[in-house]
Motif scaffolding. Structure first.
Motif, short mmCIF file in Angstrom:
data_model
loop_
_atom_site.label_atom_id
_atom_site.label_comp_id
_atom_site.label_asym_id
_atom_site.label_seq_id
_atom_site.Cartn_x
_atom_site.Cartn_y
_atom_site.Cartn_z
N TYR A 185 -39.73 9.65 40.30
CA TYR A 185 -39.35 8.35 40.86
C TYR A 185 -40.52 7.40 40.72
O TYR A 185 -41.66 7.80 40.89
CB TYR A 185 -39.06 8.45 42.36
CG TYR A 185 -37.77 9.13 42.73
CD1 TYR A 185 -36.63 8.39 43.02
CD2 TYR A 185 -37.72 10.52 42.82
CE1 TYR A 185 -35.45 9.02 43.39
CE2 TYR A 185 -36.54 11.16 43.19
CZ TYR A 185 -35.41 10.40 43.47
OH TYR A 185 -34.26 11.02 43.83
N MET A 218 -37.12 2.43 40.99
CA MET A 218 -36.76 1.94 42.32
C MET A 218 -37.49 0.62 42.57
O MET A 218 -38.67 0.60 42.91
CB MET A 218 -37.17 2.96 43.38
CG MET A 218 -36.77 4.42 43.06
SD MET A 218 -35.00 4.69 43.15
CE MET A 218 -34.81 4.86 44.93
N GLY A 264 -31.55 4.32 39.01
CA GLY A 264 -32.37 3.83 40.12
C GLY A 264 -31.65 2.78 40.95
O GLY A 264 -30.42 2.69 40.93
#
Ligand SMILES: *Cc1c(COP(=O)(O)O)cnc(C)c1O
Length: 356
Positions: A185, A218, A264
Motif C-alpha cells: 500500500y 491510497m 486503491g
C-alpha cells in the motif's frame, strides 16, 4: 543499486528517463531521500505490517518537487528556453526558482495571494524569481500561466509538463530498490494530482521491467478541498494544508486511473485529522513535515479506524511525506506553546526543565 549521494535523479535513473547525452544535467543532487521505518507509530497503532516514511522533505529545496524540476528545467535548457514559469501553492515555485538559478535562466512565479506558507515564498524570493501574487486561488493562477505559455516564449514547469512526471516517478524506483519489491500500500496526499500520477507510472514500469506487483494507491485530499472525492470542482477550496488546497486538479483523470487500476482509493481527511497526524510524526518518529504531508498518515489512521485496513495484515505500507516542516513555520508556532522564561539560575533551570 546503492544510494549515490553525488548524483541527482537524472544521472541515477537516466535509463528510465527521457534524456540523452545531449541533455544538460541541471541538478542540485535531489532524490536519494530516506525511507525511515516508523516503528514507534507501528507500535502505537498496534498493527502487524511495516510502515515506512519516504521523507521527501529531504530534497534540496525541501519537497519532492525537485525530482520533477531537475528533469523539466534540464529539458527546457536543452530546448534553448531562457525562462520558466509556474503557478504554485509554494513548493513548485521554490523548486523552479532554485533550478532556474542553477541553469542561469529566468523564473516567473504566479501565486494565490495570502495562501502561500512563509518559508516557501521566501525561497522563491531569495532565489531571485519574479513573483506575482494574484487575487484569486491556485486554480485561477494555473489558468493564467497556461494562457501566458500560449503567447509568450516561456516554458511551463507545472506538473502538466510531462518531464515533471518523469522525474517524480523516480521515487517509486527508490522505494522498490530499498524494499526489494514494491510496497503493498502507498498512502499519499493529493493536490493537483501530478505526484500520484508519477508514482503510479513508476510502479507500472517496475511491474513491466522487474515483475514487481504494484501497490494499492491510497490518495488523500483535504476535506475542504476534495474535488476528486466529490466528483466536482471545488470553487473555493479551504484547508490548513496549503500544498493541497486545490479545487480543480490538473491530473484529475490520471489520478482516477491510478486509483482504479491499483484497486486503491481517493478519499478525504479533515484538517483536524491532518494536524493530529502531523503532530504524531514529529512527536513519535522525529520527522517534521508540512501539514499536507501528514494527510498520508491521517489516511492510514482513518482506514484503520473504519476497519477498512486489517491491522493483522503483514506487508509493507509506505507513507509519502512530501515536504519539510520548516516550510510552514506559522502553523508550527501557532500550535505549540511558548517555552517558559526563567532567571539564568541553575536551580530554576533544572526545576523548570524537570531534570531529576
Ligand atoms: C505539491 C505538493 C503536494 C501535492 O502534490 P500534487 O502532485 O499536486 O498532488 C503535496 N504535498 C506537498 C508538500 C507538495 O509540495
Amino acid at each position: 543499486m546503492a544510494r549515490d549521494f553525488k548524483k541527482g535523479v537524472i544521472e541515477r535513473f537516466s535509463c528510465v528517463l527521457p534524456v540523452t547525452d545531449k541533455t544538460p544535467v541541471i541538478t542540485l543532487q535531489e532524490g536519494s531521500t530516506p525511507l525511515i521505518e516508523a516503528s514507534n507509530i507501528k507500535k502505537e497503532l498496534g498493527v502487524n505490517f511495516r510502515i515506512f516514511l519516504k521523507y521527501e522533505g529531504m530534497n534540496p529545496t525541501g519537497s519532492f518537487k525537485d525530482r520533477g524540476m531537475t528533469v523539466a528545467v534540464s529539458k527546457a535548457v536543452e530546448k534553448g528556453a531562457h525562462a520558466v514559469i509556474c503557478a504554485s501553492t509554494g513548493n513548485t515555485s521554490a523548486s523552479a526558482a532554485a533550478y532556474a538559478v542553477k541553469a542561469g535562466i529566468k523564473c516567473m512565479v504566479v501565486i494565490p495571494e495570502g495562501s502561500i506558507a512563509l518559508g516557501k515564498l521566501s525561497q522563491a524570493l531569495i532565489h531571485g524569481a519574479s513573483v506575482v501574487a494574484v487575487k484569486g486561488n491556485f486554480d485561477r493562477c494555473l489558468e493564467l500561466v497556461r494562457e501566458i505559455c500560449e503567447s509568450y516564449k516561456v516554458e511551463l514547469v507545472n506538473s502538466l509538463n510531462p518531464f515533471r512526471i518523469e522525474g517524480q516517478k523516480t521515487a517509486s524506483y527508490e522505494i522498490a530498490e530499498a524494499l526489494g519489491r514494491s510496497p503493498d500500500y502507498q498512502f499519499m496526499p493529493v493536490g493537483n494530482a501530478g505526484n500520484i500520477t508519477a508514482y503510479w507510472k513508476g510502479y507500472c514500469e517496475l511491474k513491466e521491467s522487474r515483475g514487481y506487483a504494484p501497490p494499492r494507491m491510497m490518495g488523500f485530499q483535504a476535506a475542504g478541498s476534495a474535488p476528486i472525492v466529490e466528483g466536482k470542482k471545488v470553487e473555493d477550496p479551504q484547508t490548513v494544508a496549503t500544498a493541497i488546497k486545490i479545487g480543480n486538479p490538473a491530473s484529475w483523470q490520471q489520478a482516477v486511473e491510478a486509483r482504479d487500476s491499483s484497486g486503491g482509493v481517493i478519499d478525504r481527511v479533515t484538517d483536524e485529522e491532518i494536524i493530529k497526524s502531523w503532530r504524531q510524526l514529529a512527536a513519535k518518529e522525529g520527522v517534521f513535515v508540512e501539514p499536507a504531508s501528514a494527510a498520508s498518515l491521517a489516511g492510514l489512521r482513518k482506514y484503520l479506524e473504519l476497519g477498512k485496513m486489517d491491522p493483522a495484515f503483514t506487508g509493507d505500507v509506505v507513507l509519502i511525506l512530501t515536504g519539510h516542516g520548516l516550510k510552514d513555520p506559522d502553523i508550527a508556532v501557532e500550535t505549540v506553546s511558548r517555552p517558559p522564561v526563567v532567571e539564568a539560575d541553575i536551580e530554576e533551570v533544572v526545576r523548570t526543565a524537570g531534570i531529576e
